[in-house]
Design a protein around this motif. Structure first.
Motif, PDB file in Angstrom:
ATOM      1  N   SER A   1       0.878  -0.990  -0.017  1.00  0.00           N
ATOM      2  CA  SER A   1       0.042  -0.030  -0.110  1.00  0.00           C
ATOM      3  C   SER A   1       0.949   1.408  -0.061  1.00  0.00           C
ATOM      4  N   GLY A   2       0.279   2.199  -0.485  1.00  0.00           N
ATOM      5  CA  GLY A   2       1.179   3.478  -0.706  1.00  0.00           C
ATOM      6  C   GLY A   2       0.912   4.436  -1.878  1.00  0.00           C
ATOM      7  N   SER A   3       1.072   5.479  -1.914  1.00  0.00           N
ATOM      8  CA  SER A   3       0.860   6.162  -3.120  1.00  0.00           C
ATOM      9  C   SER A   3       1.777   6.054  -4.476  1.00  0.00           C
ATOM     10  N   PHE A   4       1.318   6.491  -5.381  1.00  0.00           N
ATOM     11  CA  PHE A   4       2.292   5.996  -6.553  1.00  0.00           C
ATOM     12  C   PHE A   4       3.753   6.676  -6.380  1.00  0.00           C
ATOM     13  N   PHE A   5       3.847   7.743  -5.899  1.00  0.00           N
ATOM     14  CA  PHE A   5       5.076   8.345  -6.006  1.00  0.00           C
ATOM     15  C   PHE A   5       6.075   8.061  -4.887  1.00  0.00           C
ATOM     16  N   ASP A   6       5.363   7.348  -3.712  1.00  0.00           N
ATOM     17  CA  ASP A   6       6.089   6.863  -2.598  1.00  0.00           C
ATOM     18  C   ASP A   6       6.348   5.296  -2.974  1.00  0.00           C
ATOM     19  N   THR A   7       6.045   4.589  -3.845  1.00  0.00           N
ATOM     20  CA  THR A   7       6.464   3.359  -4.420  1.00  0.00           C
ATOM     21  C   THR A   7       7.470   3.378  -5.219  1.00  0.00           C
ATOM     22  N   THR A   8       8.638   2.806  -4.894  1.00  0.00           N
ATOM     23  CA  THR A   8      10.083   2.997  -5.455  1.00  0.00           C
ATOM     24  C   THR A   8      10.155   1.680  -6.574  1.00  0.00           C
TER      25      THR A   8
END
Length: 585
Positions: free
Chosen positions: A408-415
């Motif tokens: 889970s997490g926003s697109f820009f936080d997903t590495t």
């Protein structure tokens, strides 16, 4: 002509003929005698025999006039059941003196073996009998007689149905023509006919002796069918436990022939499988598993019991592989198939968890269950798993690609590394399973089923689950594409989309863009919410078995998953609006 791979051959003389007898395995172990049918030789058993040889002393012999055995002279009157019984006793005395043997028969081998198992002079020589695709002529005579005497519409329909299936029997009673056909065009076309109609794999079968085997074997019908059907024995009761294996797609025999079999067999175990007539060639792994279980139970004095769980008639004896089987939906699915009598391969990265599932599977009814360790994201590990499973247990009948992880997490936080981890497990794990195990299903040519566990997130967008939703949407589309491609090979493909299910995935889910402490808090919160929803994985497992039985394409399981599925079709804008809402923290 060939001999079963690695077999020891002996010649047994009896009644003016010399029989070719092949032996595999340790002679000190219980002896299993395999009797072939028409128009086969003992080579029809080669795949089954190889699988049994690790457990038993396996014996297969060419019936008189077939394969490497000599034919009686004259042929007429040389193939009566009485003479075939003498042959069997001679073989049994040679390979297992003083100890009863376990008998297995297919087609006319089963017809003969019913005679062996019901006549007085063989009492004490047969420990058990496994019958497939061949009725007792005495039982058949009584079956016909009861329907002629009481011709209700249903019984007349049964007679007509079996009469139509027995068209070849009438032809084999005609003089000369069967011999000419088999020694001519039918003989050399037969292997290709079996491949096309029965999906029998090529390779070492049938042998070059087929034309003469089939020509001689016509006398099996001429010497026995009419006399026994006219005057069936009234005392044809089995004096040994019997396991009846019925292929549900048999072109030649109706299931209804065995309706009154309990009257003749005090201890009867019934099993069915979705296959055609030549199951020794098309289902050797499944037959070997059932024979092993039955013979072992008789030897141990604990009669085998047919699985009675839901869908046992569909999955009994089938080989089912489940990934991510150590917990949650995977574990519940493995146990549900086990309760239906399937053989189960429980695969998980956690070896101890896989072992616990396999042990539980055996307790709830699986005739056999194995634990295997593999990381589905690792192509080489999956290739090794596929090779090991196929070699040791057989071709998988049902594959459940369940292993998955949450993120889970926003697109820009997903590495980039986050994306790779999720796609490697959730998508590539499914691809590896479908490619490696699905290919073997297709090559076997006997159908099968693939279940890919996706998610309601596959069609329900969320600002909090971009990587997870993308991986599951890809699984859903992959399943649809595979379903179209494999339909012609009788391999079904189902995408299962659970909603919020109370499993351990929340304990291992990752949250992008937060530190370790915050991730722990979010996991606990997610676990609490899933616990409050409390939708059990057993319900998902039940939906998976039902989907395979019905060959469903896409199954949304929970109410919220079904609701989202409807909205995605009818009102996608509503789902897009919901997706914009920021999840509570």
């Amino acid at each position: 002509m060939t001999l079963l791979r690695g077999a020891r051959e002996r010649r047994v003389r009896t009644g003016g003929v010399e029989l070719s007898v092949a032996e595999l395995g340790d002679p000190g172990r219980p002896t299993v005698v395999l009797v072939h049918g028409y128009p086969d030789s003992k080579e029809v058993w080669s795949e089954v025999a190889a699988r049994l040889a690790g457990h038993f002393h396996v014996v297969a012999y060419d019936v008189r006039g077939h394969g490497r055995s000599t034919a009686p002279r004259p042929l007429r009157g040389g193939f009566t059941l009485e003479k075939l019984t003498e042959d069997f006793l001679a073989v049994a005395d040679a390979v297992s003196p003083g100890r009863p043997v376990h008998l297995v028969g297919h087609d006319w081998g089963s017809v003969q073996a019913w005679e062996f198992t019901t006549v007085k002079r063989t009492e004490g020589r047969i420990a058990s009998f496994t019958s497939m695709s061949g009725p007792s002529l005495d039982h058949l005579g009584h079956w016909i007689g009861s329907r002629v005497k009481r011709p209700t519409p249903g019984r007349v329909a049964q007679l007509l149905g079996q009469g139509a299936r027995s068209w070849y029997v009438y032809l084999l009673h005609t003089p000369v023509l069967p011999e000419l056909a088999w020694r001519g065009p039918l003989g050399w076309r037969w292997p290709r006919t079996l491949e096309r109609l029965e999906r029998v794999p090529a390779g070492g079968y049938p042998t070059s002796s087929l034309p003469s085997d089939a020509a001689h074997g016509a006398w099996l019908y001429r010497d026995n069918v009419r006399p026994r059907l006219r005057r069936p024995r009234p005392d044809a009761h089995a004096h040994a436990p019997v396991q009846l294996i019925t292929p549900l797609k048999d072109r030649f025999l109706s299931e209804r022939l065995d309706d009154e079999l309990e009257h003749w067999v005090p201890h009867l175990i019934r099993r069915t499988l979705p296959a055609g007539h030549w199951i020794p060639r098309t289902r050797p792994d499944q037959l070997a598993a059932w024979i092993t279980e039955f013979v072992t139970s008789v030897e141990n004095g604990r009669p085998s019991v047919t699985a009675s769980g839901r869908h046992a008639e569909r999955f009994g004896g089938q080989l089912v592989l489940v990934t991510g089987a150590g917990s949650g939906i995977g574990r519940a699915t493995a146990l549900a198939f086990a309760a239906a009598g399937a053989r189960v391969v429980a695969v998980d990265r956690n070896a101890e968890a896989a072992a616990r599932t396999a042990e539980s599977a055996r307790r709830v009814g699986a005739p056999a269950a194995w634990a295997e360790t593999a990381d589905v994201s690792d192509e080489q590990e999956m290739e090794k798993l596929s090779e090991k499973v196929t070699t040791a247990y057989g071709v998988v009948d049902v594959l459940v690609n369940n292993a998955g992880i949450g993120l889970s997490g926003s697109f820009f936080d997903t590495t980039t590394e986050d994306w790779k981890t999720v796609l490697d497990v959730n998508l590539w794990g499914v691809i590896h399973g479908c490619r490696l195990f699905g290919r073997r299903m297709a090559e076997r040519g006997q159908g099968g089923h693939i279940v890919n566990v996706a998610s309601a997130a596959a069609y329900q967008p969320s600002r909090a689950l971009p990587a997870y939703s993308t991986s599951k949407a890809a699984v859903l589309m992959l399943s649809e594409c595979l379903r179209a491609e494999l339909a012609g090979q009788r391999i079904g493909v189902t995408a299962v989309c659970p909603g919020f299910v109370n499993t351990a995935i929340t304990a291992t889910a990752r949250f992008a863009g937060v530190d370790a402490g915050e991730e722990k808090r979010l996991r606990q919160r997610a676990a609490r919410l899933y616990g409050l929803r409390n939708y059990p994985p057993e319900k998902v497992a039940a939906a998976i078995l039902r989907a395979v039985v019905r060959d469903e394409a896409v199954v949304a399981v929970t109410p919220e998953a079904r609701g989202a599925r409807v909205l995605s079709r009818l009102a996608p804008g509503v789902l897009r609006g919901i997706a914009r809402l920021k999840p509570p923290v």
